[in-house]
Design an enzyme around this catalytic site. Structure first.
Site, PDB file in Angstrom:
ATOM      1  N   LYS A  48       0.828  -1.212   0.000  1.00  0.00           N
ATOM      2  CA  LYS A  48       0.000   0.000   0.000  1.00  0.00           C
ATOM      3  C   LYS A  48       0.868   1.270   0.000  1.00  0.00           C
ATOM      4  O   LYS A  48       2.091   1.204   0.214  1.00  0.00           O
ATOM      5  CB  LYS A  48      -0.931  -0.047   1.211  1.00  0.00           C
ATOM      6  CG  LYS A  48      -1.951  -1.203   1.156  1.00  0.00           C
ATOM      7  CD  LYS A  48      -2.917  -1.156   2.334  1.00  0.00           C
ATOM      8  CE  LYS A  48      -3.948  -2.269   2.254  1.00  0.00           C
ATOM      9  NZ  LYS A  48      -4.954  -2.170   3.357  1.00  0.00           N
ATOM     10  N   TYR A  85     -12.458  -2.259  -3.571  1.00  0.00           N
ATOM     11  CA  TYR A  85     -12.957  -2.314  -2.191  1.00  0.00           C
ATOM     12  C   TYR A  85     -14.478  -2.201  -2.106  1.00  0.00           C
ATOM     13  O   TYR A  85     -15.007  -1.835  -1.067  1.00  0.00           O
ATOM     14  CB  TYR A  85     -12.282  -1.230  -1.349  1.00  0.00           C
ATOM     15  CG  TYR A  85     -10.892  -1.612  -0.881  1.00  0.00           C
ATOM     16  CD1 TYR A  85     -10.689  -2.718  -0.030  1.00  0.00           C
ATOM     17  CD2 TYR A  85      -9.769  -0.873  -1.250  1.00  0.00           C
ATOM     18  CE1 TYR A  85      -9.413  -3.069   0.413  1.00  0.00           C
ATOM     19  CE2 TYR A  85      -8.492  -1.222  -0.801  1.00  0.00           C
ATOM     20  CZ  TYR A  85      -8.323  -2.318   0.028  1.00  0.00           C
ATOM     21  OH  TYR A  85      -7.068  -2.670   0.481  1.00  0.00           O
ATOM     22  N   PHE A 140     -15.423   3.709   6.878  1.00  0.00           N
ATOM     23  CA  PHE A 140     -14.058   4.066   6.467  1.00  0.00           C
ATOM     24  C   PHE A 140     -13.832   3.965   4.954  1.00  0.00           C
ATOM     25  O   PHE A 140     -12.715   4.166   4.479  1.00  0.00           O
ATOM     26  CB  PHE A 140     -13.022   3.194   7.207  1.00  0.00           C
ATOM     27  CG  PHE A 140     -13.209   1.704   7.028  1.00  0.00           C
ATOM     28  CD1 PHE A 140     -12.752   1.047   5.891  1.00  0.00           C
ATOM     29  CD2 PHE A 140     -13.843   0.950   8.013  1.00  0.00           C
ATOM     30  CE1 PHE A 140     -12.926  -0.312   5.722  1.00  0.00           C
ATOM     31  CE2 PHE A 140     -14.021  -0.427   7.853  1.00  0.00           C
ATOM     32  CZ  PHE A 140     -13.564  -1.050   6.696  1.00  0.00           C
ATOM     33  N   ARG A 169      -2.171 -14.401   4.604  1.00  0.00           N
ATOM     34  CA  ARG A 169      -2.952 -13.736   5.663  1.00  0.00           C
ATOM     35  C   ARG A 169      -2.198 -13.851   6.995  1.00  0.00           C
ATOM     36  O   ARG A 169      -2.173 -12.912   7.783  1.00  0.00           O
ATOM     37  CB  ARG A 169      -4.339 -14.374   5.793  1.00  0.00           C
ATOM     38  CG  ARG A 169      -5.254 -14.184   4.600  1.00  0.00           C
ATOM     39  CD  ARG A 169      -5.723 -12.779   4.373  1.00  0.00           C
ATOM     40  NE  ARG A 169      -6.439 -12.198   5.490  1.00  0.00           N
ATOM     41  CZ  ARG A 169      -7.095 -11.036   5.435  1.00  0.00           C
ATOM     42  NH1 ARG A 169      -7.129 -10.337   4.302  1.00  0.00           N
ATOM     43  NH2 ARG A 169      -7.708 -10.550   6.497  1.00  0.00           N
ATOM     44  N   THR A 191      -5.505  -7.041  10.822  1.00  0.00           N
ATOM     45  CA  THR A 191      -5.789  -5.754  10.170  1.00  0.00           C
ATOM     46  C   THR A 191      -5.273  -4.581  11.009  1.00  0.00           C
ATOM     47  O   THR A 191      -4.648  -3.654  10.485  1.00  0.00           O
ATOM     48  CB  THR A 191      -7.315  -5.601   9.970  1.00  0.00           C
ATOM     49  OG1 THR A 191      -7.804  -6.760   9.308  1.00  0.00           O
ATOM     50  CG2 THR A 191      -7.641  -4.358   9.153  1.00  0.00           C
ATOM     51  N   ARG A 250       2.443  -6.499   9.283  1.00  0.00           N
ATOM     52  CA  ARG A 250       1.736  -5.368   9.890  1.00  0.00           C
ATOM     53  C   ARG A 250       2.294  -5.026  11.278  1.00  0.00           C
ATOM     54  O   ARG A 250       2.356  -3.859  11.653  1.00  0.00           O
ATOM     55  CB  ARG A 250       0.242  -5.651   9.920  1.00  0.00           C
ATOM     56  CG  ARG A 250      -0.392  -5.494   8.513  1.00  0.00           C
ATOM     57  CD  ARG A 250      -1.772  -6.061   8.440  1.00  0.00           C
ATOM     58  NE  ARG A 250      -2.509  -5.628   7.256  1.00  0.00           N
ATOM     59  CZ  ARG A 250      -3.655  -6.168   6.872  1.00  0.00           C
ATOM     60  NH1 ARG A 250      -4.191  -7.164   7.570  1.00  0.00           N
ATOM     61  NH2 ARG A 250      -4.266  -5.732   5.798  1.00  0.00           N
ATOM     62  N   ASN A 294      -2.112   0.189   6.728  1.00  0.00           N
ATOM     63  CA  ASN A 294      -1.563  -1.048   7.290  1.00  0.00           C
ATOM     64  C   ASN A 294      -0.721  -1.862   6.299  1.00  0.00           C
ATOM     65  O   ASN A 294      -0.638  -3.079   6.377  1.00  0.00           O
ATOM     66  CB  ASN A 294      -2.688  -1.882   7.920  1.00  0.00           C
ATOM     67  CG  ASN A 294      -3.756  -2.256   6.917  1.00  0.00           C
ATOM     68  OD1 ASN A 294      -3.648  -1.943   5.733  1.00  0.00           O
ATOM     69  ND2 ASN A 294      -4.787  -2.942   7.379  1.00  0.00           N
ATOM     70  N   HIS A 333      -2.217  -5.520   1.516  1.00  0.00           N
ATOM     71  CA  HIS A 333      -3.493  -6.207   1.289  1.00  0.00           C
ATOM     72  C   HIS A 333      -3.186  -7.644   0.892  1.00  0.00           C
ATOM     73  O   HIS A 333      -2.221  -7.890   0.167  1.00  0.00           O
ATOM     74  CB  HIS A 333      -4.285  -5.559   0.137  1.00  0.00           C
ATOM     75  CG  HIS A 333      -5.389  -6.446  -0.359  1.00  0.00           C
ATOM     76  ND1 HIS A 333      -6.633  -6.484   0.231  1.00  0.00           N
ATOM     77  CD2 HIS A 333      -5.414  -7.387  -1.349  1.00  0.00           C
ATOM     78  CE1 HIS A 333      -7.375  -7.403  -0.380  1.00  0.00           C
ATOM     79  NE2 HIS A 333      -6.652  -7.959  -1.347  1.00  0.00           N
ATOM     80  N   GLU A 390      -9.415 -10.843  -7.870  1.00  0.00           N
ATOM     81  CA  GLU A 390      -8.522  -9.684  -7.674  1.00  0.00           C
ATOM     82  C   GLU A 390      -7.329  -9.730  -8.637  1.00  0.00           C
ATOM     83  O   GLU A 390      -6.931  -8.703  -9.182  1.00  0.00           O
ATOM     84  CB  GLU A 390      -8.053  -9.645  -6.213  1.00  0.00           C
ATOM     85  CG  GLU A 390      -9.191  -9.324  -5.246  1.00  0.00           C
ATOM     86  CD  GLU A 390      -8.823  -9.437  -3.774  1.00  0.00           C
ATOM     87  OE1 GLU A 390      -9.691  -9.179  -2.928  1.00  0.00           O
ATOM     88  OE2 GLU A 390      -7.659  -9.786  -3.454  1.00  0.00           O
TER      89      GLU A 390
HETATM   90  P1  ADP Z   1      -7.956  -6.823   5.736  1.00  0.00           P
HETATM   91  O1  ADP Z   1      -7.144  -5.887   4.855  1.00  0.00           O
HETATM   92  O2  ADP Z   1      -7.151  -7.314   6.909  1.00  0.00           O
HETATM   93  O3  ADP Z   1      -8.628  -7.926   4.971  1.00  0.00           O
HETATM   94  P2  ADP Z   1     -10.588  -5.568   5.910  1.00  0.00           P
HETATM   95  O4  ADP Z   1     -10.949  -6.343   4.682  1.00  0.00           O
HETATM   96  O5  ADP Z   1     -11.503  -5.663   7.094  1.00  0.00           O
HETATM   97  O6  ADP Z   1      -9.117  -5.922   6.408  1.00  0.00           O
HETATM   98  O7  ADP Z   1     -10.473  -4.017   5.539  1.00  0.00           O
HETATM   99  C1  ADP Z   1      -9.878  -3.627   4.322  1.00  0.00           C
HETATM  100  C2  ADP Z   1      -8.969  -2.446   4.592  1.00  0.00           C
HETATM  101  O8  ADP Z   1      -9.751  -1.337   5.043  1.00  0.00           O
HETATM  102  C3  ADP Z   1      -7.939  -2.644   5.729  1.00  0.00           C
HETATM  103  O9  ADP Z   1      -6.794  -3.342   5.322  1.00  0.00           O
HETATM  104  C4  ADP Z   1      -7.635  -1.220   6.108  1.00  0.00           C
HETATM  105  O10 ADP Z   1      -6.735  -0.591   5.194  1.00  0.00           O
HETATM  106  C5  ADP Z   1      -9.010  -0.568   5.978  1.00  0.00           C
HETATM  107  N1  ADP Z   1      -9.717  -0.581   7.260  1.00  0.00           N
HETATM  108  C6  ADP Z   1     -10.293  -1.645   7.877  1.00  0.00           C
HETATM  109  N2  ADP Z   1     -10.861  -1.307   9.051  1.00  0.00           N
HETATM  110  C7  ADP Z   1     -10.646   0.030   9.194  1.00  0.00           C
HETATM  111  C8  ADP Z   1     -10.994   0.997  10.206  1.00  0.00           C
HETATM  112  N3  ADP Z   1     -11.655   0.642  11.296  1.00  0.00           N
HETATM  113  N4  ADP Z   1     -10.591   2.282  10.014  1.00  0.00           N
HETATM  114  C9  ADP Z   1      -9.923   2.651   8.896  1.00  0.00           C
HETATM  115  N5  ADP Z   1      -9.575   1.794   7.908  1.00  0.00           N
HETATM  116  C10 ADP Z   1      -9.911   0.497   8.047  1.00  0.00           C
HETATM  117 MG    MG Z   2     -10.140  -7.891   3.567  1.00  0.00          MG
END
Ligand code: ADP
Ligand code: MG
Length: 140
Positions: free
Chosen positions: A11, A51, A59, A87, A93, A104, A114, A117, A128
C-alpha cells in the site's frame, strides 16, 4: 495442501517509506514466491471497485483516498496454501493486534495505513488477480 495463488498489494504507506524491499523479504522468507509484480498508481475507479465490498463501511471514503494517495505495488504470490499463508504473514488488520514478526506488526502505521493487502479467499484471489494482471504476465 495445494499450490495456490493470492493477490497482494503493498500500500502507499509502504512505497512512501521505501519499504517495498523489506516487505518483499518477509514474503519471500515465508516461502511465498512473487510471480508477478508491478508498481502502479491506482485510479479512483479502480480503488472503489477493488474495495466495493466495504462500500457501506464508515471508512470506505478514507480507504479509497488512501489507496489512491501514492504508488502501490500489485503482486501475485504463489505457494503451498498461499491464501491462508499470506494472511498469516500479514498479521491482523489492526497492527496493535498483529502477531510478532508479521508484516503489519513490523511496519503498519495504523488500522487504515496497514502496509499490505492480501486476498481473503481463493475465489477472491482469482477475481482480484484478474483485475490487475493478464495471465501471460504471471511467471511461475
Ligand atoms: P484486511 O485488509 O485485513 O482484509 P478488511 O478487509 O476488514 O481488512 O479491511 C480492508 C482495509 O480497510 C484494511 O486493510 C484497512 O486498510 C481498511 N480498514 C479496515 N478497518 C478500518 C478501520 N476501522 N478504520 C480505517 N480503515 C480500516
Ligand atoms: Mg479484507
Amino acid at each position: 495442501m495445494a499450490t495456490e495463488r493470492t493477490f497482494s498489494i503493498l500500500k502507499p504507506d509502504a512505497t512512501a517509506r521505501n519499504l517495498t524491499g523489506a516487505v518483499n523479504a518477509v514474503i519471500e522468507e515465508a516461502g511465498l514466491r512473487i510471480v508477478a509484480q508491478r508498481r502502479i498508481r491506482m485510479s479512483d475507479a479502480q480503488a472503489k471497485k477493488f474495495y466495493e465490498v466495504h462500500a457501506e463501511r464508515p471508512f470506505y471514503g478514507e480507504l479509497v483516498e488512501f489507496m489512491t494517495s501514492g504508488p502501490v505495488v500489485v503482486q501475485v504470490l504463489e505457494g503451498e496454501n498461499a491464501v491462508a499463508k499470506y494472511r498469516e504473514v500479514m498479521g491482523a488488520t489492526n497492527p496493535a493486534q498483529a502477531a510478532e514478526g508479521t508484516i503489519r506488526q513490523k511496519f503498519a502505521k495504523s488500522v487504515g495505513e496497514n502496509t499490505v493487502h492480501g486476498s481473503d479467499s481463493l475465489e477472491n484471489a482469482a477475481i482480484e488477480i484478474k483485475q490487475f494482471f493478464d495471465e501471460k504476465d504471471i511467471v511461475g
